[in-house]
Motif scaffolding. Structure first.
Motif, short mmCIF file in Angstrom:
data_model
loop_
_atom_site.label_atom_id
_atom_site.label_comp_id
_atom_site.label_asym_id
_atom_site.label_seq_id
_atom_site.Cartn_x
_atom_site.Cartn_y
_atom_site.Cartn_z
N LEU A 187 0.66 -1.26 -0.09
CA LEU A 187 -0.04 0.56 -0.34
C LEU A 187 0.89 0.70 0.09
CD1 LEU A 187 -3.45 0.95 0.08
CD2 LEU A 187 -2.55 1.21 2.76
N PHE A 188 1.44 1.19 0.83
CA PHE A 188 2.97 2.44 1.06
C PHE A 188 4.16 2.36 0.05
CE2 PHE A 188 -0.23 2.63 4.48
CZ PHE A 188 -0.23 4.27 5.47
N ASP A 189 4.50 1.47 -0.41
CA ASP A 189 5.22 0.91 -1.54
C ASP A 189 6.68 1.41 -0.53
OD1 ASP A 189 6.78 0.62 -3.68
OD2 ASP A 189 6.32 1.96 -4.59
N SER A 190 6.83 0.77 0.27
CA SER A 190 7.72 1.06 1.31
C SER A 190 8.25 -0.01 1.81
CB SER A 190 8.03 1.64 1.51
OG SER A 190 8.92 2.10 2.95
N LYS A 191 8.82 -1.00 2.61
CA LYS A 191 9.48 -1.47 3.26
C LYS A 191 10.23 -1.01 4.16
CE LYS A 191 10.10 -5.50 0.21
NZ LYS A 191 10.50 -6.75 -0.54
N ASP A 192 9.93 -0.24 4.81
CA ASP A 192 10.35 1.33 5.75
C ASP A 192 10.09 1.01 7.68
OD1 ASP A 192 11.87 2.65 7.56
OD2 ASP A 192 10.16 4.53 7.12
N GLN A 211 10.11 1.40 10.27
CA GLN A 211 9.78 2.70 11.24
C GLN A 211 7.76 2.73 10.79
OE1 GLN A 211 11.07 4.60 13.65
NE2 GLN A 211 8.72 4.83 13.69
N LEU A 212 7.90 2.71 9.05
CA LEU A 212 6.69 2.96 8.68
C LEU A 212 5.73 1.75 9.27
CD1 LEU A 212 5.65 4.29 5.33
CD2 LEU A 212 4.70 1.70 6.17
N VAL A 213 6.14 0.45 8.72
CA VAL A 213 5.72 -0.42 9.11
C VAL A 213 4.99 -0.52 10.98
CG1 VAL A 213 5.81 -2.65 9.48
CG2 VAL A 213 6.55 -1.60 7.32
N GLY A 214 6.08 -0.14 11.92
CA GLY A 214 5.52 0.01 12.84
C GLY A 214 4.56 1.13 13.52
N ASP A 215 4.76 1.59 12.46
CA ASP A 215 3.75 2.95 12.20
C ASP A 215 2.36 2.68 12.43
OD1 ASP A 215 5.74 4.50 14.34
OD2 ASP A 215 6.20 6.55 12.33
N ILE A 216 2.00 1.97 11.20
CA ILE A 216 1.15 1.95 10.89
C ILE A 216 0.84 0.38 11.39
CG2 ILE A 216 -0.02 0.67 8.95
CD1 ILE A 216 0.90 3.86 8.47
N LEU A 217 1.29 -0.73 11.63
CA LEU A 217 0.83 -1.46 13.01
C LEU A 217 0.46 -0.90 13.93
CD1 LEU A 217 3.42 -4.07 12.55
CD2 LEU A 217 1.21 -4.03 12.44
N ARG A 218 0.82 0.27 14.36
CA ARG A 218 0.82 0.76 15.81
C ARG A 218 -0.63 1.39 15.69
NH1 ARG A 218 5.88 1.18 17.57
NH2 ARG A 218 6.20 1.90 15.84
N ILE A 261 -6.83 8.46 12.30
CA ILE A 261 -6.47 9.50 11.20
C ILE A 261 -5.63 10.74 11.39
CG2 ILE A 261 -7.11 10.78 9.36
CD1 ILE A 261 -8.59 8.71 8.06
N GLU A 262 -6.38 11.33 12.86
CA GLU A 262 -5.44 12.80 13.16
C GLU A 262 -4.64 12.80 13.29
OE1 GLU A 262 -7.09 15.71 12.51
OE2 GLU A 262 -8.03 15.31 11.89
N ARG A 315 2.23 12.97 8.65
CA ARG A 315 3.01 11.58 8.86
C ARG A 315 2.58 10.48 7.46
NH1 ARG A 315 4.71 8.77 13.50
NH2 ARG A 315 2.95 9.52 14.56
N TYR A 316 2.14 10.17 7.09
CA TYR A 316 1.20 9.35 6.18
C TYR A 316 -0.32 9.84 4.95
CZ TYR A 316 4.90 7.08 9.34
OH TYR A 316 5.75 6.50 9.47
N ASP A 317 -0.54 9.49 4.04
CA ASP A 317 -1.28 9.80 3.02
C ASP A 317 -2.65 9.76 3.96
OD1 ASP A 317 -2.40 8.64 0.77
OD2 ASP A 317 -1.80 10.60 0.45
#
Length: 426
Positions: A169-174, A176-183, A197-198, A203-205
């Motif tokens: 979805l985010f076209d990324s394997k970062d 930090q990003l994965v951790g944030d989205i899991l949270r 979302i707020e 930080r993210y789309d």
């Protein structure tokens, strides 16, 4: 004098409820071949940080001991058990361990959990395999069955599956990003979609955040999930299907795939699951999964691990909501005496009953009969020693639940003390 905030005293009924859970848990864990142990309540702070990093200090009780060592009170059983098993180089695998007891967390106190509370825990250490995971979930489901809890659902998922969708979805394997989205996904049970979302929109789309939160709402059987989403692009979908099918084969029928279950802790590395009562707002009653990364952090690259822990007080609250834990009076006997002359005989009867493992209460202060009745209110049967009946070699017995009375001879009482529990047969 007051207790520190978040602490409480456990009174008789609460302890009885905890022991009720402990009894069923230990019986089942023994049935499934788990060895029971109690890991140390105090660990080196560095050991606890192995699981959750330095930030764990904000959530636990830690201090320096008299040897100037940084130590902390256990916040769960997983760390201590994993430390122990990782140090046993010659232990026979798979090692199946269970624990039950108190843990400490410096969280904000909430309904169903103070800063000192009780947990049950099971862990399987050894080569990672699906059947170990299925057995943990099966035992968990059976425990709630044995406690007579209804409308319990075990929601299962796989961390790799969610991470693969996030990467797509985010076209990324970062990481930090994965951790944030899991949270973000983990918060969906506690916060509204708009609140999440707020929190993350800077930080993210926003559109992608909405998609991942919609994805997290997908749940159901294998067929139902496959109708809602193209699972062919998701990593570990086949593994999750096999786990679901293994559980069905074991007769576990209250399972559901739920893409919103990710478990907040970073160390989970595979299957994850949580247990809910459909009619309760208390949140998860138990949760667990596979956490091979933790054993690696303890230096055991060869050792996989999966486990589950449940909150005892939260389960008790749920049982009370379902009126399963009614405060039924146990088979206690109260021995009462009409006057001081009858006290000696009454004390002898009380001792006789206790020698025969019958829980028995008797007034020690020499109070009058009316005041002695206070202890009889906690009993199912009362024995009343009075002059007239004693002269005939008898005592009075009264059922405290329905008020019926009868007499029993001292001879019969001496020969068969357990007969006091069968008033209707007198």
């Amino acid at each position: 004098m007051e207790l520190p905030r978040g602490m409480k005293d456990f009174e008789e009924q609460e302890n009885a409820n905890i022991e009720h859970i402990r009894y069923h848990f230990k019986k089942l864990s023994n049935l499934y071949g788990f060895s029971f142990m109690d890991p140390s309540p105090i660990e080196l702070l560095s050991v606890l940080e192995t699981k959750s990093g330095p930030a764990i200090k904000d959530e636990i009780y830690y201090f320096k001991d008299k040897g100037d060592r940084e130590v902390a009170l256990r916040f769960d059983f997983t760390v201590g058990l994993t430390r122990y098993i990782s140090s046993q180089k010659s232990i026979k695998l798979p090692a199946k361990i269970s624990s039950f007891g108190g843990v400490f967390r410096y969280d904000e106190p909430q309904k169903g959990r103070y800063r000192y509370f009780h947990q049950w825990d099971i862990e399987v250490y050894g080569k990672a395999n699906l059947e170990s995971e299925a057995e943990i979930i099966e035992l968990t489901s059976r425990l709630f069955d044995s406690l007579l809890l209804k409308d319990i659902t075990v929601d299962i998922n796989h961390r790799n599956l969610v991470e693969s969708y996030i990467n797509q979805l985010f076209d990324s394997k970062d990481p930090q990003l994965v951790g944030d989205i899991l949270r973000a996904v983990d918060k969906i049970a506690k916060k509204s979609k708009q609140e999440i979302i707020e929190e993350f929109k800077d930080r993210y789309d926003t559109e992608k955040l909405e998609k991942i939160l919609e994805f997290s709402q997908i749940k159901g059987t294998i067929a139902e999930v496959e109708k809602q989403f193209d699972t062919s692009t998701l990593a570990s979908w086949d593994d999750l299907k096999k786990l679901f099918e293994s559980l069905e084969n074991r007769g576990v029928s209250n399972i559901r795939i739920n893409f919103g279950i990710v478990r907040g802790l970073d160390y989970y590395s595979g299957m994850v699951f949580e247990v809910f009562d459909k009619n309760s707002t208390l949140g998860a009653l138990a949760g667990g999964g596979r956490y091979d990364s933790l054993t690696k952090a303890f230096g055991r690259e060869d050792l996989g691990a999966a486990g589950v822990a449940g909150g005892v007080e939260r389960i008790i609250l749920t049982m009370q909501e379902q009126k399963i834990l009614a405060e039924a009076k146990p088979n206690r006997v109260a021995v009462l005496y009409i006057n001081d002359e009858m006290q000696k005989v009454a004390m002898s009867i009380a001792s006789l009953l206790r020698l025969n493992n019958i829980p028995t209460d008797i007034d020690l202060a020499g109070r009058n009969l009316k005041k002695q009745m206070d202890i009889a209110n906690n009993a199912r049967i009362s024995i009343i020693v009075g002059p007239q009946e004693l002269e005939e070699g008898n005592v009075v017995m009264r059922d405290m639940q329905n008020g019926t009375e009868g007499t029993i001879s001292l001879e019969k009482l001496t020969e068969d003390p357990n007969s006091v529990l069968n008033l209707e047969k007198l």
